[in-house]
Design a protein around this motif. Structure first.
Motif, mmCIF file in Angstrom:
data_model
loop_
_atom_site.group_PDB
_atom_site.id
_atom_site.type_symbol
_atom_site.label_atom_id
_atom_site.label_comp_id
_atom_site.label_asym_id
_atom_site.label_seq_id
_atom_site.Cartn_x
_atom_site.Cartn_y
_atom_site.Cartn_z
ATOM 1 N N LYS A 86 0.838 -1.202 0.000
ATOM 2 C CA LYS A 86 0.000 0.000 0.000
ATOM 3 C C LYS A 86 0.875 1.255 0.000
ATOM 4 C CE LYS A 86 -3.510 2.352 2.761
ATOM 5 N NZ LYS A 86 -4.299 2.279 4.007
ATOM 6 N N TYR A 138 -1.169 -4.921 2.288
ATOM 7 C CA TYR A 138 -2.436 -5.614 2.474
ATOM 8 C C TYR A 138 -2.092 -7.064 2.802
ATOM 9 C CZ TYR A 138 -4.609 -1.548 0.322
ATOM 10 O OH TYR A 138 -5.021 -0.274 0.036
ATOM 11 N N ASP A 193 -11.135 -7.196 12.541
ATOM 12 C CA ASP A 193 -11.724 -5.983 13.074
ATOM 13 C C ASP A 193 -13.100 -5.799 12.457
ATOM 14 O OD1 ASP A 193 -12.450 -3.420 13.871
ATOM 15 O OD2 ASP A 193 -10.544 -2.504 13.303
ATOM 16 N N SER A 194 -14.146 -5.935 13.262
ATOM 17 C CA SER A 194 -15.506 -5.837 12.727
ATOM 18 C C SER A 194 -15.825 -4.439 12.216
ATOM 19 C CB SER A 194 -16.534 -6.238 13.796
ATOM 20 O OG SER A 194 -16.535 -5.300 14.852
ATOM 21 N N GLU A 195 -15.057 -3.442 12.624
ATOM 22 C CA GLU A 195 -15.277 -2.081 12.143
ATOM 23 C C GLU A 195 -14.225 -1.649 11.123
ATOM 24 O OE1 GLU A 195 -15.394 0.296 15.665
ATOM 25 O OE2 GLU A 195 -17.396 -0.398 16.207
ATOM 26 N N GLY A 196 -13.301 -2.523 10.827
ATOM 27 C CA GLY A 196 -12.229 -2.180 9.895
ATOM 28 C C GLY A 196 -12.656 -2.387 8.455
ATOM 29 N N GLU A 197 -11.809 -1.900 7.552
ATOM 30 C CA GLU A 197 -12.088 -2.070 6.131
ATOM 31 C C GLU A 197 -11.226 -3.166 5.518
ATOM 32 O OE1 GLU A 197 -12.210 1.367 3.697
ATOM 33 O OE2 GLU A 197 -13.237 2.565 5.200
ATOM 34 N N TRP A 198 -9.907 -3.053 5.664
ATOM 35 C CA TRP A 198 -8.997 -3.981 5.007
ATOM 36 C C TRP A 198 -8.028 -4.536 6.033
ATOM 37 C CZ3 TRP A 198 -11.775 -3.784 0.922
ATOM 38 C CH2 TRP A 198 -12.180 -2.584 0.375
ATOM 39 N N ASN A 199 -7.593 -5.748 5.832
ATOM 40 C CA ASN A 199 -6.553 -6.318 6.673
ATOM 41 C C ASN A 199 -5.208 -5.833 6.151
ATOM 42 O OD1 ASN A 199 -6.929 -7.747 8.988
ATOM 43 N ND2 ASN A 199 -7.156 -9.736 8.009
ATOM 44 N N GLU A 200 -4.519 -5.067 6.977
ATOM 45 C CA GLU A 200 -3.223 -4.508 6.615
ATOM 46 C C GLU A 200 -2.199 -4.896 7.665
ATOM 47 O OE1 GLU A 200 -3.783 -0.285 6.383
ATOM 48 O OE2 GLU A 200 -4.977 -0.413 4.561
#
Length: 159
Positions: free
Chosen positions: A33, A70, A127-134
């Motif tokens: 990223k 990512y 993370d239930s509130e996250g967008e992407w696994n980084e």
């Protein structure tokens, strides 16, 4: 006519590639990223007779960096696992290519030699509130080899 930078010659930070060379295998890491490698220059004060001002002299240099990837493959996790099992982490090289085909100044290519990971490495996260696994990876770099440099466009250097 005023001498100003042409906007078309500003290089986009989004257009580039990162290759990682581990154990001789060169892979294009599309999952990077962002990456930033910095040179840290160490100075020492030089007290001088005849003046109240201290001088400064360069006495050391080190390179380090961070990259956010990512989490779509396990290469970094594999390095951590290898450390846990054998006490060793493979050194690797990173080749960064900064190339914006719309700019007139070509490309900048650097090879970061003998890198190794350091610090905290996320080996699993949800993370239930996250967008992407980084995953953020801190690296030490032994040396930097410039392979290609940006050309000096007339829009950039006035002579």
């Amino acid at each position: 006519m005023a001498e100003v930078l042409k906007p078309k010659d500003v290089v986009s930070a989004k257009l580039g590639k990162v290759y990682v060379i581990i154990n001789g295998a060169r892979e294009l890491w599309l999952n990077v990223k962002n990456i930033k490698v910095t040179a840290s220059i160490e100075n020492a004060d030089v007290p001088r007779l005849g003046t109240l001002k201290k001088g400064s002299r360069n006495v050391g240099l080190s390179y380090s960096g961070t990259m956010t990837v990512y989490k779509v493959h396990s290469a970094v996790d594999d390095m951590v696992q290898q450390l846990a099992e054998t006490g060793e982490v493979p050194y690797f090289d990173i080749q960064g290519v900064n190339e914006d085909p719309t700019a007139a100044n070509g490309r900048d290519v650097k090879l970061f030699k003998d890198c190794n990971i350091e610090g905290d490495i996320d080996i699993f996260s949800l993370d239930s509130e996250g967008e992407w696994n980084e995953q953020e990876v801190n690296i030490n770099v032994d040396s930097v080899q410039p392979l290609e440099k940006f050309a000096n466009s007339t829009s950039i250097i006035a002579g």
